[in-house]
Write an enzyme that holds these catalytic residues in place. Structure first.
Site, PDB file in Angstrom:
ATOM      1  CG  ASP A 159     -11.925   3.735  -4.464  1.00 26.99           C
ATOM      2  OD1 ASP A 159     -10.886   4.257  -4.005  1.00 26.99           O
ATOM      3  OD2 ASP A 159     -12.267   2.568  -4.200  1.00 26.99           O
TER       4      ASP A 159
ATOM      5  CE1 TYR B  87       0.150   3.287  -8.339  1.00 29.69           C
ATOM      6  CE2 TYR B  87      -2.236   3.381  -8.455  1.00 29.69           C
ATOM      7  CZ  TYR B  87      -1.090   3.011  -7.793  1.00 29.69           C
ATOM      8  OH  TYR B  87      -1.178   2.365  -6.598  1.00 29.69           O
TER       9      TYR B  87
ATOM     10  CG  ASN C 172     -12.157   4.347  -0.246  1.00 25.03           C
ATOM     11  OD1 ASN C 172     -13.065   4.942   0.324  1.00 25.03           O
ATOM     12  ND2 ASN C 172     -11.359   4.940  -1.112  1.00 25.03           N
TER      13      ASN C 172
ATOM     14  N   GLY D 244      -3.154   7.896 -14.023  1.00 28.81           N
ATOM     15  CA  GLY D 244      -3.964   7.322 -12.952  1.00 28.81           C
ATOM     16  C   GLY D 244      -3.525   7.608 -11.527  1.00 28.81           C
TER      17      GLY D 244
ATOM     18  CB  SER E 198      -0.918   0.012   1.228  1.00 25.12           C
ATOM     19  OG  SER E 198      -1.587   1.261   1.291  1.00 25.12           O
TER      20      SER E 198
ATOM     21  CB  ALA F  18     -17.657  -4.862 -15.777  1.00 27.49           C
ATOM     22  N   GLY F  19     -15.213  -4.243 -13.074  1.00 30.93           N
ATOM     23  CA  GLY F  19     -14.912  -4.650 -11.700  1.00 30.93           C
ATOM     24  C   GLY F  19     -15.280  -3.559 -10.712  1.00 30.93           C
ATOM     25  N   GLY F  20     -14.708  -3.637  -9.525  1.00 29.13           N
ATOM     26  CA  GLY F  20     -15.014  -2.665  -8.472  1.00 29.13           C
ATOM     27  C   GLY F  20     -14.613  -1.255  -8.869  1.00 29.13           C
ATOM     28  CB  ALA F  21     -11.637   0.090 -10.587  1.00 29.28           C
TER      29      ALA F  21
ATOM     30  CE  LYS G  51     -10.932  -0.445  -1.860  1.00 29.73           C
ATOM     31  NZ  LYS G  51     -10.864   0.256  -3.159  1.00 29.73           N
TER      32      LYS G  51
HETATM   33  P1  ATR Z   1     -11.058  -4.035  -9.810  1.00 28.17           P
HETATM   34  O1  ATR Z   1     -11.933  -4.324  -8.638  1.00 28.17           O
HETATM   35  O2  ATR Z   1      -9.764  -3.377  -9.480  1.00 28.17           O
HETATM   36  O3  ATR Z   1     -11.793  -3.319 -10.889  1.00 28.17           O
HETATM   37  P2  ATR Z   1     -11.389  -6.707 -10.924  1.00 28.17           P
HETATM   38  O4  ATR Z   1     -12.723  -6.808 -10.293  1.00 28.17           O
HETATM   39  O5  ATR Z   1     -10.453  -7.855 -10.803  1.00 28.17           O
HETATM   40  O6  ATR Z   1     -10.581  -5.472 -10.349  1.00 28.17           O
HETATM   41  O7  ATR Z   1     -11.584  -6.312 -12.445  1.00 28.17           O
HETATM   42  C1  ATR Z   1     -10.546  -6.368 -13.359  1.00 28.17           C
HETATM   43  C2  ATR Z   1     -11.066  -5.888 -14.712  1.00 28.17           C
HETATM   44  O8  ATR Z   1     -10.020  -6.058 -15.673  1.00 28.17           O
HETATM   45  C3  ATR Z   1     -12.262  -6.690 -15.210  1.00 28.17           C
HETATM   46  O9  ATR Z   1     -13.086  -5.825 -15.959  1.00 28.17           O
HETATM   47  C4  ATR Z   1     -11.591  -7.730 -16.110  1.00 28.17           C
HETATM   48  O10 ATR Z   1     -12.416  -8.274 -17.094  1.00 28.17           O
HETATM   49  P3  ATR Z   1     -13.299  -9.611 -16.790  1.00 28.17           P
HETATM   50  O11 ATR Z   1     -14.482  -9.144 -15.989  1.00 28.17           O
HETATM   51  O12 ATR Z   1     -13.648 -10.121 -18.135  1.00 28.17           O
HETATM   52  O13 ATR Z   1     -12.397 -10.536 -16.005  1.00 28.17           O
HETATM   53  C5  ATR Z   1     -10.507  -6.893 -16.742  1.00 28.17           C
HETATM   54  N1  ATR Z   1      -9.430  -7.717 -17.292  1.00 28.17           N
HETATM   55  C6  ATR Z   1      -8.437  -8.349 -16.616  1.00 28.17           C
HETATM   56  N2  ATR Z   1      -7.648  -9.029 -17.470  1.00 28.17           N
HETATM   57  C7  ATR Z   1      -8.160  -8.853 -18.720  1.00 28.17           C
HETATM   58  C8  ATR Z   1      -7.787  -9.287 -20.037  1.00 28.17           C
HETATM   59  N3  ATR Z   1      -6.718 -10.079 -20.244  1.00 28.17           N
HETATM   60  N4  ATR Z   1      -8.546  -8.882 -21.075  1.00 28.17           N
HETATM   61  C9  ATR Z   1      -9.634  -8.095 -20.893  1.00 28.17           C
HETATM   62  N5  ATR Z   1     -10.029  -7.630 -19.671  1.00 28.17           N
HETATM   63  C10 ATR Z   1      -9.306  -8.014 -18.604  1.00 28.17           C
END
Ligand code: ATR
Length: 280
Positions: free
Chosen positions: A108, A225, A92, A246, A20, A135-138, A71
């Protein structure tokens, strides 16, 4: 920095936590403003997270930041939560209030948007569609912030489209899901392109996207970043677009917590950026 017996105490809980940058970031501000306070890393296992959170009041701590994997749990355990934390579904930042109750916030999305407006002050969120990759948490935090800022349309694109569909259905707003294979078509006439995936990060695959159709007036941001100039930002600059890197999202998301715990809204300066980035 030498502290007194009255020092305000905060920190970051994560598992692991050693990566961190938050102790360095808050430590810079504490030193810069000469505040009698401290901010420590706390390696807390998922099993002990609840005990640790409850222990903050017992220890007289002001609160803490929360990082992976805590989180969602942080939001669940808090006594009250801000609207933005509820919308994002995770926290967070935890603040021990005067009555001992714990307030959960999620900064965030705030940090993401503050970074955009500091880095590109002339950019207007309301002028057109935003393309969000991931489409993850970020992504969730980013989309909540963009909708709040008045972005008229979000084009959400993720490798796993079911995840994008779920996210779009959970959030209120004009969100269109576009297939990963069609990501280049979604760039036409957009006003912002933001990468929230891990692609382009050191040690990960590069983000492959042809930005020929991206308007030169669009702002391009990568929340990755490390490296600071990702392959997406590099390509966007060559295309003639304004870009924002970033690191500022990390720096700005820390401000509300610092203000709540230590009583000062701190500045995100170039010196701070350099100091945090110098951490390898
Ligand atoms: P965070 O919470 O930081 O957003 P995460 O939930 O692990 O992290 O999400 C990672 C993102 O990167 C997801 O959108 C993931 O796509 P998938 O939902 O299809 O897994 C994307 N990602 C990671 N590796 C990838 C790759 N090789 N090609 C395309 N998208 C990828």
């Amino acid at each position: 920095m030498i502290i007194s017996g009255k020092a305000a105490v905060a920190g970051v809980m994560g598992w692991p936590v050693s990566h961190s940058k938050s102790p360095r970031l808050h430590g810079f501000w504490l030193d810069h403003y000469g505040i009698d306070g401290t901010y420590i890393p706390m390696a807390v296992t998922p099993d002990e997270f609840e005990t640790a959170v409850r222990g903050m009041k017992a220890l007289g701590m002001k609160g803490c930041n929360v990082t992976v994997p805590h989180k969602e749990n942080a939001l669940r355990l808090a006594d009250v939560a801000t609207e933005r934390a509820k919308k994002i579904g995770a926290a967070n930042t935890l603040i021990v209030q005067d009555d001992g109750s714990i307030l959960a916030d999620n900064t965030d999305g705030y940090g993401f948007y503050e970074n955009l407006i500091q880095g590109a002050p002339g950019w207007d969120a309301t002028k057109g569609a935003a393309v969000v990759l991931g489409a993850g948490g970020a992504a969730r935090a980013v989309i909540v912030a963009l909708i709040e800022a008045g972005v008229p349309e979000i084009r959400l694109i993720n490798r796993t489209s079911a995840r994008a569909d779920n996210l779009a259905s959970e959030l209120d707003g004009n969100i269109t899901v576009v297939d990963w294979a069609s990501r280049e078509l979604a760039l036409a006439e957009c006003n912002l392109l933001c990468n929230t995936t891990t692609l382009g990060m050191t040690g990960q695959a590069l983000l492959e996207i042809d930005i020929f159709d991206l308007p030169k007036t669009a702002l391009v941001n990568d929340i990755v970043y490390a490296p600071l100039v990702t392959n997406l930002l590099d390509k966007a600059m060559a295309h003639g677009c304004e870009t924002v890197d970033g690191i500022g999202m990390l720096l700005h998301q820390a401000r509300p917590g610092f203000k709540a715990w230590f009583g000062k809204d701190p500045e995100v300066s170039d010196d701070l950026r350099d100091y945090v980035l110098a951490d390898g």
